[in-house]
Design a protein around this motif. Structure first.
Motif, short mmCIF file in Angstrom:
data_model
loop_
_atom_site.label_atom_id
_atom_site.label_comp_id
_atom_site.label_asym_id
_atom_site.label_seq_id
_atom_site.Cartn_x
_atom_site.Cartn_y
_atom_site.Cartn_z
N ASN A 89 15.01 -9.05 2.45
CA ASN A 89 14.41 -8.76 3.76
C ASN A 89 12.89 -8.75 3.69
OD1 ASN A 89 16.94 -8.45 5.02
ND2 ASN A 89 17.06 -6.30 4.42
N PHE A 90 12.35 -8.15 2.64
CA PHE A 90 10.90 -8.11 2.48
C PHE A 90 10.34 -9.50 2.18
CE2 PHE A 90 12.25 -3.79 1.57
CZ PHE A 90 11.34 -3.05 2.29
N THR A 91 11.06 -10.27 1.39
CA THR A 91 10.61 -11.63 1.09
C THR A 91 10.60 -12.48 2.36
OG1 THR A 91 11.58 -11.47 -1.13
CG2 THR A 91 11.06 -13.68 -0.31
N ALA A 92 11.60 -12.28 3.21
CA ALA A 92 11.68 -13.07 4.45
C ALA A 92 10.52 -12.75 5.39
CB ALA A 92 13.02 -12.81 5.14
N ILE A 93 10.22 -11.48 5.57
CA ILE A 93 9.15 -11.14 6.53
C ILE A 93 7.77 -11.44 5.95
CG2 ILE A 93 10.56 -9.39 7.64
CD1 ILE A 93 8.98 -7.25 6.15
N LEU A 94 7.59 -11.23 4.65
CA LEU A 94 6.28 -11.50 4.06
C LEU A 94 5.99 -12.99 3.97
CD1 LEU A 94 6.19 -8.83 1.19
CD2 LEU A 94 5.11 -8.73 3.44
N GLY A 95 7.03 -13.80 3.99
CA GLY A 95 6.83 -15.25 3.98
C GLY A 95 6.86 -15.87 5.37
N ASP A 96 6.93 -15.03 6.41
CA ASP A 96 7.00 -15.50 7.79
C ASP A 96 5.61 -15.45 8.42
OD1 ASP A 96 7.71 -16.27 10.30
OD2 ASP A 96 8.94 -14.52 10.76
N ASN A 296 19.63 -7.70 16.57
CA ASN A 296 20.67 -6.98 15.84
C ASN A 296 20.60 -7.24 14.34
OD1 ASN A 296 21.87 -5.78 18.16
ND2 ASN A 296 22.92 -7.72 18.59
N ASP A 297 19.39 -7.42 13.82
CA ASP A 297 19.18 -7.54 12.38
C ASP A 297 18.48 -6.26 11.93
OD1 ASP A 297 18.73 -8.24 9.79
OD2 ASP A 297 17.64 -10.09 10.22
N TYR A 298 19.28 -5.23 11.68
CA TYR A 298 18.71 -3.92 11.39
C TYR A 298 18.02 -3.88 10.03
CZ TYR A 298 21.70 -2.69 15.30
OH TYR A 298 22.30 -2.66 16.54
N GLY A 299 18.46 -4.69 9.11
CA GLY A 299 17.83 -4.72 7.79
C GLY A 299 16.41 -5.24 7.88
N THR A 300 16.22 -6.36 8.59
CA THR A 300 14.87 -6.91 8.75
C THR A 300 13.98 -5.98 9.56
OG1 THR A 300 15.76 -9.16 8.63
CG2 THR A 300 13.56 -8.91 9.54
N GLY A 301 14.54 -5.42 10.63
CA GLY A 301 13.77 -4.48 11.42
C GLY A 301 13.33 -3.27 10.61
N SER A 302 14.22 -2.78 9.74
CA SER A 302 13.86 -1.65 8.89
C SER A 302 12.79 -2.05 7.88
CB SER A 302 15.10 -1.13 8.17
OG SER A 302 16.07 -0.69 9.09
N ALA A 303 12.87 -3.25 7.35
CA ALA A 303 11.85 -3.71 6.40
C ALA A 303 10.48 -3.78 7.06
CB ALA A 303 12.24 -5.07 5.84
N ILE A 304 10.42 -4.25 8.31
CA ILE A 304 9.14 -4.28 9.03
C ILE A 304 8.62 -2.87 9.24
CG2 ILE A 304 8.05 -4.93 11.21
CD1 ILE A 304 10.11 -7.20 11.40
N ALA A 305 9.52 -1.95 9.57
CA ALA A 305 9.11 -0.55 9.76
C ALA A 305 8.59 0.06 8.46
CB ALA A 305 10.27 0.27 10.30
N VAL A 306 9.22 -0.27 7.34
CA VAL A 306 8.75 0.25 6.04
C VAL A 306 7.36 -0.28 5.73
CG1 VAL A 306 9.17 0.17 3.56
CG2 VAL A 306 11.05 0.65 5.11
N VAL A 307 7.12 -1.56 5.97
CA VAL A 307 5.78 -2.12 5.75
C VAL A 307 4.75 -1.41 6.64
CG1 VAL A 307 4.37 -4.20 5.94
CG2 VAL A 307 6.68 -4.35 4.98
N THR A 308 5.14 -1.13 7.87
CA THR A 308 4.23 -0.41 8.78
C THR A 308 3.90 0.97 8.24
OG1 THR A 308 5.23 -1.58 10.66
CG2 THR A 308 3.91 0.36 11.15
N VAL A 309 4.92 1.66 7.72
CA VAL A 309 4.69 2.99 7.14
C VAL A 309 3.75 2.90 5.94
CG1 VAL A 309 5.80 4.92 5.96
CG2 VAL A 309 6.87 3.92 7.98
N LEU A 310 3.92 1.89 5.12
CA LEU A 310 3.04 1.72 3.97
C LEU A 310 1.60 1.46 4.40
CD1 LEU A 310 5.31 -0.44 1.62
CD2 LEU A 310 4.80 2.00 1.44
N LEU A 311 1.41 0.67 5.46
CA LEU A 311 0.06 0.44 5.96
C LEU A 311 -0.56 1.75 6.46
CD1 LEU A 311 0.55 -2.90 7.96
CD2 LEU A 311 -0.63 -2.59 5.78
N LEU A 312 0.22 2.57 7.14
CA LEU A 312 -0.29 3.84 7.63
C LEU A 312 -0.57 4.80 6.48
CD1 LEU A 312 1.97 4.40 10.77
CD2 LEU A 312 -0.37 3.54 10.66
N LEU A 313 0.23 4.75 5.42
CA LEU A 313 -0.05 5.58 4.25
C LEU A 313 -1.36 5.17 3.60
CD1 LEU A 313 3.47 5.96 2.56
CD2 LEU A 313 2.18 7.67 3.84
N GLY A 314 -1.68 3.88 3.66
CA GLY A 314 -2.98 3.44 3.16
C GLY A 314 -4.12 4.05 3.96
#
Length: 330
Positions: A89-96, A296-314
């Motif tokens: 999921n992370f590879t897909a969004i980071l390569g998009d 209805n791709d909850y895995g990809t949506g969750s991966a985007i949310a995790v990246v967002t959280v990491l950006l906010l933690l930065g």
């Protein structure tokens, strides 16, 4: 003077120690801690920590778990078991390329909203120091009222203000000589539409900034301002060398909070675009929502949310670093 007087004068006074068993004791050593005192702060913080773990802990763990799974409607309804996806999921969004366009749009949107909010908030807070008491009280009441207005209500008001057919703004601008804005659609393009949404976000955020900075300005010593003026500093010089350094911790805190809030903007975009934000209006929050609940791709949506959280933690890490620097200087 006799010899006896000379001898008596040279003898230093003898300090008498209290008799043993009298109950008298010397001064307690400084810096000593009472037994068990270190656990009292944690005991007082325990209720808050428990609530945070219950409210935020499970959703965050569930979010991270979903980001490493293939999870769609079959898994949601229990027809199939969730499958491990690893880092797919992370590879897909980071390569998009679309994802990175959304990230850039979100950063530009948040930066613009934060800059406008802080500049307007500082100007209004400085102006409030120069008005009479009843005017200041009236403005504070208006600020608190606008700050307490529900987001859905304020968004509906802005939709009416910028409406293409019945918008008040188009009518007012068309009253100017040589300007014809009747029927102008502010949401025909992404930049114009996001600018309107940015104004909505700023309108809701300025009251908090103004009230906080106004409270901080009351702590600026008038003696320092007078000394700076006597040394020949103008209004800008007094603000730069006296007011701004004292307000720096508050400004850093407000800026960090504004970045976190503005990067997490969701209802303003979602409601302004009638629940279906177009591609040029997508921010990280709405993009994650669409991937999870529209596609209805909850895995990809969750991966985007995790990246967002990491950006906010930065952003939080930068804030903590700045606050530690300020503490070292003080």
């Amino acid at each position: 003077m006799s010899a006896a007087d000379t001898t008596t004068a040279k003898v230093p006074p003898v300090r008498q120690s209290p008799p043993s068993g009298s109950g008298a004791s010397g001064p307690a050593p400084q810096g000593g801690k009472r037994k068990g005192g270190a656990g009292i702060p944690w005991l007082l913080l325990a209720p808050c920590l428990i609530v945070l773990i219950l409210v935020l802990g499970y959703p965050l763990v569930r979010l991270v778990t979903l980001s490493f799974q293939h999870f769609g409607q079959p898994q949601l309804w229990g027809f199939q078991e969730a499958e491990s996806a690893g880092f797919d999921n992370f590879t897909a969004i980071l390569g998009d390329g679309e994802f990175w366009a959304v990230v850039l749009r979100t950063v530009i949107f948040a930066a613009g909203a934060v800059i406008v909010t802080m500049v307007l908030g500082m100007l209004i807070a400085l102006l409030l120091q120069r008005v009479s008491g009843w005017v200041k009280a009236l403005i504070n009441i208006v600020l608190v009222a606008s700050w307490g207005m529900p987001i859905i209500v304020s968004t509906a008001i802005f939709k009416w203000l910028f409406d293409a057919d019945y918008g008040v703004l188009n009518w007012m601008l068309s009253r100017l000589p040589g300007v014809d804005m009747i029927g102008h659609n502010w949401f025909a393009s992404g930049p114009q539409g996001l600018a309107v949404i940015m104004l909505l976000v700023v309108w809701g955020a300025v009251p908090f900034v103004v009230i906080t900075l106004s409270a901080g300005l009351t702590q600026v010593p008038k003696e320092l301002e007078e000394a700076a003026r006597l040394d020949g500093a103008g209004a800008i010089g007094v603000f730069r060398y006296v007011t701004l350094p004292i307000l720096k911790p508050i400004i850093v805190m407000l800026t960090t909070l504004s970045v976190i809030w503005d990067m997490g903007v969701f209802p303003q975009v979602y409601v302004m675009r009638n629940g279906h934000p177009e591609a040029e209006f997508q921010l990280l929050t709405t993009y994650s929502f669409d991937k999870a609940f529209v596609v209805n791709d909850y895995g990809t949506g969750s991966a985007i949310a995790v990246v967002t959280v990491l950006l906010l933690l930065g952003v939080v890490a930068v804030y903590m670093r700045q606050m530690l620097k300020i503490g070292d200087v003080e």
